[in-house]
Design a protein around this motif. Structure first.
Motif, PDB file in Angstrom:
ATOM      1  N   LEU A  28      79.782  72.501 -62.479  1.00  0.00           N
ATOM      2  CA  LEU A  28      78.937  72.295 -61.309  1.00  0.00           C
ATOM      3  C   LEU A  28      79.667  71.527 -60.205  1.00  0.00           C
ATOM      4  O   LEU A  28      79.509  71.821 -59.018  1.00  0.00           O
ATOM      5  N   VAL A  29      80.463  70.545 -60.579  1.00  0.00           N
ATOM      6  CA  VAL A  29      81.240  69.787 -59.590  1.00  0.00           C
ATOM      7  C   VAL A  29      82.241  70.707 -58.901  1.00  0.00           C
ATOM      8  O   VAL A  29      82.408  70.661 -57.674  1.00  0.00           O
ATOM      9  N   GLY A  32      80.303  73.092 -56.591  1.00  0.00           N
ATOM     10  CA  GLY A  32      79.785  72.339 -55.442  1.00  0.00           C
ATOM     11  C   GLY A  32      80.873  72.027 -54.432  1.00  0.00           C
ATOM     12  O   GLY A  32      80.652  72.124 -53.220  1.00  0.00           O
ATOM     13  N   THR A  33      82.045  71.646 -54.904  1.00  0.00           N
ATOM     14  CA  THR A  33      83.166  71.349 -54.006  1.00  0.00           C
ATOM     15  C   THR A  33      83.594  72.601 -53.252  1.00  0.00           C
ATOM     16  O   THR A  33      83.844  72.558 -52.042  1.00  0.00           O
ATOM     17  N   ALA A  34      83.674  73.722 -53.960  1.00  0.00           N
ATOM     18  CA  ALA A  34      84.066  74.977 -53.312  1.00  0.00           C
ATOM     19  C   ALA A  34      83.036  75.402 -52.261  1.00  0.00           C
ATOM     20  O   ALA A  34      83.400  75.839 -51.163  1.00  0.00           O
ATOM     21  N   LEU A  35      81.758  75.278 -52.562  1.00  0.00           N
ATOM     22  CA  LEU A  35      80.720  75.638 -51.598  1.00  0.00           C
ATOM     23  C   LEU A  35      80.739  74.721 -50.378  1.00  0.00           C
ATOM     24  O   LEU A  35      80.560  75.171 -49.244  1.00  0.00           O
ATOM     25  N   GLY A  36      80.953  73.436 -50.602  1.00  0.00           N
ATOM     26  CA  GLY A  36      81.037  72.494 -49.478  1.00  0.00           C
ATOM     27  C   GLY A  36      82.194  72.815 -48.554  1.00  0.00           C
ATOM     28  O   GLY A  36      82.053  72.778 -47.333  1.00  0.00           O
ATOM     29  N   ALA A  37      83.343  73.144 -49.137  1.00  0.00           N
ATOM     30  CA  ALA A  37      84.511  73.492 -48.319  1.00  0.00           C
ATOM     31  C   ALA A  37      84.269  74.777 -47.536  1.00  0.00           C
ATOM     32  O   ALA A  37      84.646  74.882 -46.364  1.00  0.00           O
ATOM     33  N   SER A  38      83.631  75.755 -48.157  1.00  0.00           N
ATOM     34  CA  SER A  38      83.390  77.017 -47.456  1.00  0.00           C
ATOM     35  C   SER A  38      82.371  76.839 -46.337  1.00  0.00           C
ATOM     36  O   SER A  38      82.505  77.442 -45.275  1.00  0.00           O
ATOM     37  N   LEU A  39      81.355  76.008 -46.523  1.00  0.00           N
ATOM     38  CA  LEU A  39      80.388  75.750 -45.461  1.00  0.00           C
ATOM     39  C   LEU A  39      81.042  75.047 -44.272  1.00  0.00           C
ATOM     40  O   LEU A  39      80.738  75.331 -43.117  1.00  0.00           O
TER      41      LEU A  39
END
Length: 132
Positions: A28-29, A32-39
């Motif tokens: 999950l971490v 979450g990190t990958a999604l934050g960077a893509s956003l």
């Protein structure tokens, strides 16, 4: 009928299929990190898109004036003038400055494009030859 007895060794623990809580949390971490960077990347692309659009429209406005001078075979008088040069819904204004050059047959024409917040977006320069 004979029954088989299987003796499980106490040294080998029985492991059930699936993921442990720790493995799920680590996954999950990472997600979450990958999604934050893509956003964040998508957000910066959207911001850059607006700036590029304004720059492109400003280039068209300045080029329109320079082409108008060239096609009209104008030899503009030395001086400075301002005029509106909107493109689409963008409210742009242009400032044209004509400067003398050491060669009396040439004039330097500078067209600056200013946005609605009074910032210069672009400046194009062209030499114009006197029609003889």
């Amino acid at each position: 009928m004979k029954t088989l007895k299987i003796k499980l060794s106490s040294r080998m623990p029985v492991r059930s299929a699936g993921f442990t809580l720790l493995e799920v949390l680590v996954a999950l971490v990472i997600v979450g990190t990958a999604l934050g960077a893509s956003l964040r990347a998508v957000g910066s692309l959207a911001a850059n898109s607006a700036g590029l659009r304004t720059s492109m429209m400003a280039t068209w406005s300045a080029e329109n004036r320079l082409v108008q001078i060239r096609l009209g075979r104008e030899f503009p008088a030395v001086g400075k003038r301002g005029f509106d040069c909107p493109q689409g819904e963008l409210k742009l204004s242009c400032e044209e400055e004509v400067l003398a050059s050491p060669n009396p047959l040439l004039r330097r024409v500078e067209v600056s494009v200013i946005d609605s917040e009074n910032r210069r977006v672009l400046k194009l320069v062209q030499l114009v030859m006197s029609p003889q």
